[in-house]
Structures are given as C-alpha cells and as structure tokens.
Enzyme design. Structure first.
Site, PDB file in Angstrom:
ATOM      1  N   ASP A  14      39.579  34.337  48.989  1.00  0.00           N
ATOM      2  CA  ASP A  14      40.193  33.053  48.615  1.00  0.00           C
ATOM      3  C   ASP A  14      39.153  31.980  48.281  1.00  0.00           C
ATOM      4  OD1 ASP A  14      42.777  34.165  49.442  1.00  0.00           O
ATOM      5  OD2 ASP A  14      42.077  33.811  51.488  1.00  0.00           O
ATOM      6  N   LYS A  17      37.195  32.740  43.175  1.00  0.00           N
ATOM      7  CA  LYS A  17      36.478  33.630  42.250  1.00  0.00           C
ATOM      8  C   LYS A  17      37.093  33.623  40.860  1.00  0.00           C
ATOM      9  CE  LYS A  17      37.193  37.032  45.118  1.00  0.00           C
ATOM     10  NZ  LYS A  17      37.690  36.269  46.295  1.00  0.00           N
ATOM     11  N   GLY A  18      38.438  33.576  40.815  1.00  0.00           N
ATOM     12  CA  GLY A  18      39.119  33.676  39.526  1.00  0.00           C
ATOM     13  C   GLY A  18      38.689  32.603  38.551  1.00  0.00           C
ATOM     14  N   GLY A  41      44.925  37.532  44.947  1.00  0.00           N
ATOM     15  CA  GLY A  41      45.509  36.542  44.049  1.00  0.00           C
ATOM     16  C   GLY A  41      44.434  35.626  43.516  1.00  0.00           C
ATOM     17  N   HIS A  42      44.196  35.682  42.212  1.00  0.00           N
ATOM     18  CA  HIS A  42      43.195  34.823  41.589  1.00  0.00           C
ATOM     19  C   HIS A  42      43.901  33.743  40.787  1.00  0.00           C
ATOM     20  CE1 HIS A  42      39.799  38.069  41.814  1.00  0.00           C
ATOM     21  NE2 HIS A  42      40.200  37.623  42.980  1.00  0.00           N
ATOM     22  N   ARG A 144      42.661  62.695  49.810  1.00  0.00           N
ATOM     23  CA  ARG A 144      42.695  63.521  48.591  1.00  0.00           C
ATOM     24  C   ARG A 144      44.099  64.017  48.253  1.00  0.00           C
ATOM     25  NH1 ARG A 144      37.668  67.013  50.651  1.00  0.00           N
ATOM     26  NH2 ARG A 144      38.904  66.677  52.517  1.00  0.00           N
ATOM     27  N   GLN A 225      39.230  39.784  47.328  1.00  0.00           N
ATOM     28  CA  GLN A 225      38.994  39.500  48.749  1.00  0.00           C
ATOM     29  C   GLN A 225      37.562  38.979  48.952  1.00  0.00           C
ATOM     30  OE1 GLN A 225      40.507  42.940  48.239  1.00  0.00           O
ATOM     31  NE2 GLN A 225      42.430  41.853  48.201  1.00  0.00           N
ATOM     32  N   THR A 408      34.023  21.189  41.556  1.00  0.00           N
ATOM     33  CA  THR A 408      34.541  19.908  42.046  1.00  0.00           C
ATOM     34  C   THR A 408      36.019  19.702  41.727  1.00  0.00           C
ATOM     35  OG1 THR A 408      33.840  18.823  40.000  1.00  0.00           O
ATOM     36  CG2 THR A 408      32.264  18.825  41.843  1.00  0.00           C
TER      37      THR A 408
END
Length: 422
Positions: A14, A17-18, A41-42, A144, A225, A408
């Site tokens: 959170d 990053k997006g 969630g971005h 697998r 994440q 900012t």
C-alpha cells in the site's frame, strides 16, 4: 541500451507503487507484473480521475506500452475479465497492449472457498487474508497440481486436471471444513467461457522480455504488496503467499538477474499495514486515527482500515538490504503536514533487529519538528519547507539509500524527482 527497473514496496504494501509505475511508464516500452493476484490494489489518479487496478499492470493507461502478466501471478479469470471490461468501457485498448503468460496458475472458485473456510476455522488466530483465494492457489502451484492458463488450450487435458482438483478440494471442503462443495460441470463451463475470451492474449512472456531487451527497450517490473509480506522474508505467518522482494521480479517474469539495472523501493513517509501481524511502530489512539483520516488509509482491494504508525527506519534498513535498493521513493509526505512533531524509529530496545512476530519489540524514537504547512502538489525540491527537506534527508541518512523521488499528492504530477532513475 534500455534499462530494466524493478519497482516494489518496501514496507507492508500500500505504499503507492501504482502511481510511480504509471509516472515512469512514460519512459519505458513495457511494464511487467511479476507476482501476487487480485489481492493487490494499485490506485492511479490521472488528471483527477481515479482508477484502481488489481491484476492489470499499472502501465495499461499508456497507449502503445506493452503490458505483461508474468508467470508469478495467480490469475483469476473472472476478475481479469471484469477489469478489462471496465477499462475498455473507458476507451482503453487493453487487448492490443496486454500479454499473459501461459504459465500463470489459475485462481479457481474453490480456492476462494478454501481461503474463507480456513480463516473462519482459525478464529482469533486468523492471518487476515483478503479472502480472495490467493494462498490456496499458490499452494496448488507448489504442490504441482495447478491448472495453468495454457492448460485451457487443450480442453481434454483441462477437464482431467479439473476433475482431479475438485476431487481433492471438495473432499477437504466437505469433510474437514464441513462446507459446501463445487459442481464439476458448472466450474468447467464457467472457466472455459472466461478462458476463451482471454486466450487471444496468451504469450511466452520470458521471450517477449528477451526481445525487448535485445531491442534496447526499457522495462518496468511491477511488484504487488510489500517486502514484509514476502513469504520468505516477511513477518511470517502474517504474510502473503508469494515473493514480494526483488528476487521475485526474476522468478515471476523470466528476467535474468544480471539484466536488472535499478531497484526502486517505494515507502510511505510513515508506516501502514493491513491485516494481522506485528507492527512495531503502530499508533493506537488519536495519532493513529489522524494518519488514517489524513492519508485515507483504507485498502484499495478490500476497503479495510489500515493500521498506521511512525516511520520505521530499522525495518526499512532490513528492506534495503534484502532488496539491494538502488534508490527510494517516499510517498504521502503531505499526509504529515499538520503534525507538530514527527517521530522516526531509529532502533529497537535491547538491540532486537528482527520483526518475527514472536519477540516483543519496543521502538526507540527520534523526534523531528513538523513543517506545519501544506505541501500538497509541490513538484520542486526547492519549494519544500526546510523542515520537510530535513525529514527526507534524515530518512536518507538513516537508510544509506539515496532518495530519488518524493510524492506530495495522489496525482502523477505531484512528484518531485531528485535523482535520475533512467
């Protein structure tokens, strides 16, 4: 030659990053998502319009940029279809930009049921998952038995895999969790219907990455994440089920380690986390509530209220080492505008240097004066108040990692760039 830039969260996710991926996408030819699922969630804000992405790479809003979902992502076909439709309705040509690795494990309806049933059974000891089936999907990958995206190309093979998976998981749901099971025909039809609408985007993502590299293109590798949710290096067991650290960029995409040129760690000017688990600098009470309200700290995926606290330089030093960070981007500096004083955790009492969830930790704080004026939207270092600059520089000195960017405000324009990344 182009550059390969890894962008990842340095705290518990959170971190914003997006927005940074979206901003830097203007300088690259491709963006690769390398782990996680629709539990991430971005949030992007472009010219005042907010878009929340869960599976699609954050570069998708830039026409002409190649967007790739790597094999490290667990793929919910239903959620991906929903997200694609939402953007297409807004005029974004998703299908002409997006490629999906055929090796992506599919996140199936029974994974969601297992996730919810487990959390219910844990009671007060719950992990605090998003309930989206991420953990069970990764378990099938490691065991697998996953159904992978490319398996839908052979319906007979898919049918056999689904029967085996349902036999196993329905047994657990019925006999251990004592909850409802899944009908083979319904899951078969739903999955093939969704798959047939998305299979046109299947691709050999490692080969696409290699082609971009040989051409001299620049690529961004986008994590979901944050560092301390990493399955190996996080606050286990209160973690996600994938590798959120820099090494995951290689294993989750097919990029060779020698081809990484820069690793940008995104960190808030304070600290937040969602869900259960240790949080040394958490603020319980009015100060924590103020950070929640000022920072609008509610999960983009679940809407859950985030836990908030002061900046933890001890944890961040750990994150810097694990990820070999080249530079930092400090987000949400403006959230601290109204505080008289701001604290930074510079050590833990008794020299404890781990956040393993078993050792009680009491942070030792250093206090700094607040700047007590709005910095929202400032896009130049010279225009920042001296006390805000001092705070940023103190973080830089404590971590011994250069601050390359400062955010900012939520819009991509509300960003100060201090050092070249490309």
């Amino acid at each position: 030659m182009g550059k390969n830039i890894v962008i990842l969260g340095s705290q518990w996710g959170d971190e914003g990053k997006g927005k940074i991926v979206d901003l830097l996408t203007e300088r690259v030819q491709g963006v690769v998502r390398f782990q996680g699922g629709h539990n991430a969630g971005h949030t992007l804000v472009v010219d005042g319009k907010k878009t929340v992405l869960h599976l699609l790479p954050s570069g998708i809003l830039h026409p002409g940029v190649s967007c790739m979902i790597g094999n490290g992502v667990v793929l919910s076909l239903a959620e991906l279809q929903k997200e694609i439709t939402l953007l297409e309705d807004s005029g974004v040509a998703v299908r002409s930009q997006l490629k999906i690795s055929g090796a992506c494990p599919l996140l199936m309806p029974y994974h969601v049921a297992l996730d919810l049933a487990r959390e219910t059974k844990r009671g007060m000891r719950l992990i605090g998952t998003t309930g989206r089936g991420i953990g069970p999907a990764y378990e099938d990958k490691v065991a697998r038995r996953s159904i992978r995206f490319a398996d839908l190309l052979d319906v007979d093979h898919f049918s056999e895999l689904l029967k085996e998976n349902l036999e196993y998981h329905n047994f657990m749901l019925k006999n251990y969790f004592m909850t409802s099971t899944f009908d083979y025909a319904a899951v078969y039809e739903e999955t093939l219907t969704l798959g047939n609408n998305l299979l046109s985007m299947i691709a050999d993502v490692p080969q696409l990455i290699a082609t971009h590299r040989r051409r001299g293109d620049s690529l961004l590798f986008e994590g979901a994440q944050g560092t301390f949710l990493d399955i190996d290096h996080g606050t286990y067991p209160y973690v996600t089920s994938s590798n959120t650290t820099a090494g995951g960029a290689c294993t989750g995409s097919g990029l060779g380690p020698r081809y990484i040129n820069y690793i940008l760690g995104i960190t808030k000017a304070y600290t937040t986390r969602v869900g259960s688990g240790p949080f040394p600098t958490e603020l319980i009470g009015p100060l924590g509530d103020a950070l929640v309200e000022l920072g609008q700290e509610f999960g983009a995926t679940t809407g859950r209220r985030r836990r908030c606290g002061w900046f933890d330089a001890v944890a961040m030093r750990r994150a810097s080492e694990i990820n070999s960070l080249s530079g930092l981007c400090i987000t949400k500096l403006d959230v601290l505008d109204t505080f008289d004083t701001i604290q930074i955790a510079v050590a833990y009492e008794e020299g404890r240097q781990t956040i393993d969830g078993r050792t009680p930790i009491k942070p030792i704080y250093e206090e700094m004066p607040g700047w007590k004026t709005s910095i929202v939207g400032i896009d130049s270092w010279s225009k920042l108040p001296e006390k805000a600059k001092a705070y940023v520089k103190r973080i830089e000195n404590l971590l011994e990692v250069p601050v390359a960017m400062v955010s900012t405000g939520p819009d991509r324009r509300n960003t100060i760039e201090l050092a070249p990344i490309f």
